[in-house]
Design a protein around this motif. Structure first.
Motif, mmCIF file in Angstrom:
data_model
loop_
_atom_site.group_PDB
_atom_site.id
_atom_site.type_symbol
_atom_site.label_atom_id
_atom_site.label_comp_id
_atom_site.label_asym_id
_atom_site.label_seq_id
_atom_site.Cartn_x
_atom_site.Cartn_y
_atom_site.Cartn_z
ATOM 1 N N LYS A 1 0.840 -1.203 0.000
ATOM 2 C CA LYS A 1 0.000 0.000 0.000
ATOM 3 C C LYS A 1 0.872 1.248 0.000
ATOM 4 O O LYS A 1 1.746 1.368 0.853
ATOM 5 C CB LYS A 1 -0.795 0.002 1.310
ATOM 6 N N ASN B 1 8.762 -3.838 5.222
ATOM 7 C CA ASN B 1 8.263 -4.054 3.858
ATOM 8 C C ASN B 1 9.362 -4.636 2.969
ATOM 9 O O ASN B 1 9.111 -5.511 2.142
ATOM 10 C CB ASN B 1 7.784 -2.738 3.220
ATOM 11 N N TYR C 1 -12.033 -3.717 3.263
ATOM 12 C CA TYR C 1 -10.651 -3.848 2.768
ATOM 13 C C TYR C 1 -10.314 -5.273 2.310
ATOM 14 O O TYR C 1 -9.781 -5.499 1.225
ATOM 15 C CB TYR C 1 -9.719 -3.407 3.908
ATOM 16 N N MET D 1 -8.851 -7.032 -1.286
ATOM 17 C CA MET D 1 -7.585 -7.775 -1.241
ATOM 18 C C MET D 1 -7.777 -9.201 -1.759
ATOM 19 O O MET D 1 -6.930 -9.730 -2.478
ATOM 20 C CB MET D 1 -7.027 -7.769 0.187
ATOM 21 N N ASP E 1 -7.797 -9.007 -5.457
ATOM 22 C CA ASP E 1 -6.431 -8.852 -5.985
ATOM 23 C C ASP E 1 -5.805 -10.223 -6.222
ATOM 24 O O ASP E 1 -5.136 -10.465 -7.240
ATOM 25 C CB ASP E 1 -5.525 -8.122 -4.973
ATOM 26 N N VAL F 1 3.844 -12.509 1.942
ATOM 27 C CA VAL F 1 3.453 -11.382 2.806
ATOM 28 C C VAL F 1 4.155 -11.487 4.153
ATOM 29 O O VAL F 1 4.753 -12.506 4.475
ATOM 30 C CB VAL F 1 1.920 -11.367 3.097
ATOM 31 N N GLY F 2 4.035 -10.416 4.948
ATOM 32 C CA GLY F 2 4.445 -10.461 6.343
ATOM 33 C C GLY F 2 3.309 -11.048 7.166
ATOM 34 O O GLY F 2 2.178 -11.197 6.678
ATOM 35 N N ASP G 1 1.374 -9.961 9.437
ATOM 36 C CA ASP G 1 0.140 -9.197 9.672
ATOM 37 C C ASP G 1 -0.893 -9.357 8.551
ATOM 38 O O ASP G 1 -2.052 -9.001 8.741
ATOM 39 C CB ASP G 1 0.476 -7.707 9.881
ATOM 40 N N GLN G 2 -0.485 -9.855 7.399
ATOM 41 C CA GLN G 2 -1.445 -9.993 6.285
ATOM 42 C C GLN G 2 -1.973 -11.418 6.130
ATOM 43 O O GLN G 2 -2.812 -11.690 5.264
ATOM 44 C CB GLN G 2 -0.793 -9.528 4.969
ATOM 45 N N LYS H 1 9.374 -12.534 9.422
ATOM 46 C CA LYS H 1 7.963 -12.364 9.056
ATOM 47 C C LYS H 1 7.308 -11.222 9.833
ATOM 48 O O LYS H 1 6.245 -10.739 9.469
ATOM 49 C CB LYS H 1 7.180 -13.655 9.254
ATOM 50 N N ILE I 1 8.957 -7.808 11.618
ATOM 51 C CA ILE I 1 10.041 -6.960 12.112
ATOM 52 C C ILE I 1 9.425 -5.968 13.099
ATOM 53 O O ILE I 1 8.392 -5.361 12.819
ATOM 54 C CB ILE I 1 10.722 -6.200 10.938
ATOM 55 N N LYS J 1 4.923 -3.906 16.122
ATOM 56 C CA LYS J 1 5.406 -4.069 14.752
ATOM 57 C C LYS J 1 6.009 -2.764 14.203
ATOM 58 O O LYS J 1 5.499 -1.690 14.492
ATOM 59 C CB LYS J 1 4.195 -4.476 13.896
ATOM 60 N N MET J 2 7.072 -2.876 13.429
ATOM 61 C CA MET J 2 7.575 -1.708 12.698
ATOM 62 C C MET J 2 6.547 -1.374 11.627
ATOM 63 O O MET J 2 6.177 -2.241 10.846
ATOM 64 C CB MET J 2 8.921 -2.043 12.048
ATOM 65 N N LYS K 1 4.637 1.817 8.868
ATOM 66 C CA LYS K 1 4.941 3.024 8.094
ATOM 67 C C LYS K 1 4.687 4.309 8.880
ATOM 68 O O LYS K 1 5.107 5.372 8.478
ATOM 69 C CB LYS K 1 4.082 3.046 6.821
HETATM 70 P P1 TYM Z 1 1.430 -3.152 3.612
HETATM 71 O O1 TYM Z 1 1.578 -2.093 2.585
HETATM 72 O O2 TYM Z 1 1.001 -2.756 4.982
HETATM 73 O O3 TYM Z 1 2.790 -3.941 3.758
HETATM 74 C C1 TYM Z 1 3.431 -4.515 2.625
HETATM 75 C C2 TYM Z 1 4.039 -5.858 3.006
HETATM 76 O O4 TYM Z 1 4.990 -5.680 4.059
HETATM 77 C C3 TYM Z 1 4.677 -6.548 5.146
HETATM 78 N N1 TYM Z 1 5.078 -5.894 6.394
HETATM 79 C C4 TYM Z 1 5.928 -6.431 7.279
HETATM 80 N N2 TYM Z 1 6.602 -7.591 7.294
HETATM 81 C C5 TYM Z 1 7.405 -7.852 8.343
HETATM 82 N N3 TYM Z 1 7.560 -6.982 9.386
HETATM 83 C C6 TYM Z 1 6.910 -5.793 9.411
HETATM 84 N N4 TYM Z 1 7.079 -4.943 10.417
HETATM 85 C C7 TYM Z 1 6.055 -5.468 8.326
HETATM 86 N N5 TYM Z 1 5.264 -4.398 8.015
HETATM 87 C C8 TYM Z 1 4.687 -4.680 6.836
HETATM 88 C C9 TYM Z 1 3.184 -6.763 5.054
HETATM 89 O O5 TYM Z 1 2.777 -7.937 5.710
HETATM 90 C C10 TYM Z 1 2.989 -6.846 3.555
HETATM 91 O O6 TYM Z 1 3.280 -8.139 3.068
HETATM 92 N N6 TYM Z 1 -2.938 -5.292 2.518
HETATM 93 C C11 TYM Z 1 -1.554 -5.196 2.099
HETATM 94 C C12 TYM Z 1 -1.396 -4.815 0.643
HETATM 95 C C13 TYM Z 1 -2.155 -5.688 -0.269
HETATM 96 C C14 TYM Z 1 -1.842 -7.026 -0.619
HETATM 97 C C15 TYM Z 1 -2.858 -7.433 -1.518
HETATM 98 C C16 TYM Z 1 -0.793 -7.886 -0.261
HETATM 99 C C17 TYM Z 1 -3.302 -5.338 -0.931
HETATM 100 N N7 TYM Z 1 -3.719 -6.399 -1.690
HETATM 101 C C18 TYM Z 1 -2.845 -8.720 -2.069
HETATM 102 C C19 TYM Z 1 -0.808 -9.169 -0.816
HETATM 103 C C20 TYM Z 1 -1.814 -9.571 -1.701
HETATM 104 C C21 TYM Z 1 -0.862 -4.146 2.963
HETATM 105 O O7 TYM Z 1 -1.474 -3.242 3.446
HETATM 106 O O8 TYM Z 1 0.482 -4.306 3.063
#
Ligand code: TYM
Length: 328
Positions: free
Chosen positions: A10, A19, A128, A132, A135, A146-147, A149-150, A184, A186, A195-196, A198
């Motif tokens: 995002k 990320n 949301y 997703m 997608d 993904v990380g 949280d997803q 997975k 950070i 969580k770290m 944005k």
């Molecule tokens: P987003 O933009 O929050 O984060 C992008 C990717 O980074 C991972 N991530 C982390 N991994 C490890 N430690 C962390 N601290 C950390 N912070 C973020 C997230 O898990 C992610 O993989 N909903 C999604 C975007 C999205 C998406 C999708 C992803 C929309 N449609 C379809 C996969 C498939 C999001 O907000 O990620």
């Protein structure tokens, strides 16, 4: 069998090391495993208030970051979610097959909406996970890197695929979330129990941070009592997080990292973590700057949208037909 790999980020704020580790660092190996669909989730970015100019700039930045991380637009599709209209069209169908109860149990929704007044929570934030899921489904994705949280969102997508396939015949492909063995989740450098993300300038390493800033942030990261460099997330969350970052940067196991620092003091260990991160991010930042300057992302995004649309429209047709919409 060659895999279909799909993932997105995002464009809502400055990208972080989280990320990078979850997605960007793995792009090269993803392309060796199958056909990749990598996108900028700009429609999802609208689920919380965002300035149009900031969204535009973030989207360009993200495209450049993907390319700087090694995404090859000739071997994979890089695109803006909003430029493939099938996402919104499938969303209009799939919103009828995910239910209020399950959507209100999503951790991300609960976390984000907890800080907001009910009158300010948009329907898009609640829905949301529907978008997703679309997608993912549109590209018959088998793997979704993904990380942590997803993962819940990908699990919900799996429920949706089951629901649709049971009702209409096997028309959708079952996806699977894929997490990195190390990294997975950070954690923040200023509070390693969260969580770290944005939106946490103090505890974040941003991908645009200058090397000196990265070093300063890591050297002043919160550590724990004791002096041993040991992986123990419960009692030593700060050191464990730095060990995770180091291992992820070097592509080694946590055990191997522990072994390297078993004689080290915290200060020397932190210096090595900073070196590892800077060694990886400095050339990446140089490539990013070059791409922003030569605007090579423009053609990549155009070609990517075309490639992605061709695949996505086929899935959309399949679903439209199955549910009874009259299409040519
Ligand atoms: P987003 O933009 O929050 O984060 C992008 C990717 O980074 C991972 N991530 C982390 N991994 C490890 N430690 C962390 N601290 C950390 N912070 C973020 C997230 O898990 C992610 O993989 N909903 C999604 C975007 C999205 C998406 C999708 C992803 C929309 N449609 C379809 C996969 C498939 C999001 O907000 O990620």
């Amino acid at each position: 069998m060659s895999e279909r790999i799909l993932t997105g980020i995002k464009p809502t704020g400055q990208l972080t090391l989280g990320n990078y580790i979850a997605v960007l660092k793995n792009l090269r190996s993803m392309m060796d495993r199958g056909e990749c669909f990598i996108f900028i989730a700009d429609l999802h970015a609208l689920t919380l208030p965002i300035d149009p100019e900031v969204l535009r700039q973030n989207s360009i930045d993200l495209a450049a970051f993907y390319l700087a991380a090694g995404l090859d637009p000739n071997r994979s599709a890089l695109f803006l979610q909003s430029s493939v209209s099938a996402h919104a069209e499938l969303n209009a169908i799939m919103q009828n097959f995910l239910y209020m109860g399950e959507l209100s149990r999503m951790t991300q929704f609960k976390d984000k909406s907890a800080k907001m007044k009910e009158s300010a929570i948009g329907l898009g934030l609640f829905a949301y996970p529907v978008l997703m899921a679309c997608d993912i489904i549109l590209y018959d994705a088998t793997i979704v890197p993904v990380g942590e949280d997803q993962v819940q969102h990908v699990e919900l997508t799996r429920d949706l695929v089951n629901r649709i396939n049971n009702r209409y015949g096997d028309i959708l492909t079952m996806p699977k979330a894929e997490l990195r063995k190390v990294g997975k989740r950070i954690m923040s450098l200023s509070d390693p129990t969260v969580k770290m993300s944005k939106s946490d300038p103090k505890g974040d390493i941003f991908l645009k941070d200058e090397p000196a800033v990265i070093r300063k942030k890591i050297m002043s990261a919160v550590t724990d009592s004791g002096s041993e460099v040991k992986f123990d997330p419960e009692n030593k969350p700060g050191i464990s997080n730095l060990l995770t970052i180091y291992s992820a940067m070097k592509d080694i196991s946590i055990e191997e990292a522990e072994e390297r620092f078993k004689e080290s003091r915290y200060g020397d260990f932190k210096k090595a973590v900073a070196d590892a991160v800077i060694e990886e991010l400095e050339p990446f930042q140089a490539r990013y700057k070059e791409i922003v300057a030569n605007k090579s992302y423009e053609k990549a995004l155009r070609d990517g949208a075309e490639k992605a649309s061709a695949i996505a429209n086929k899935t959309l047709k399949r679903v439209q037909k199955a549910v009874g919409l009259l299409q040519e």
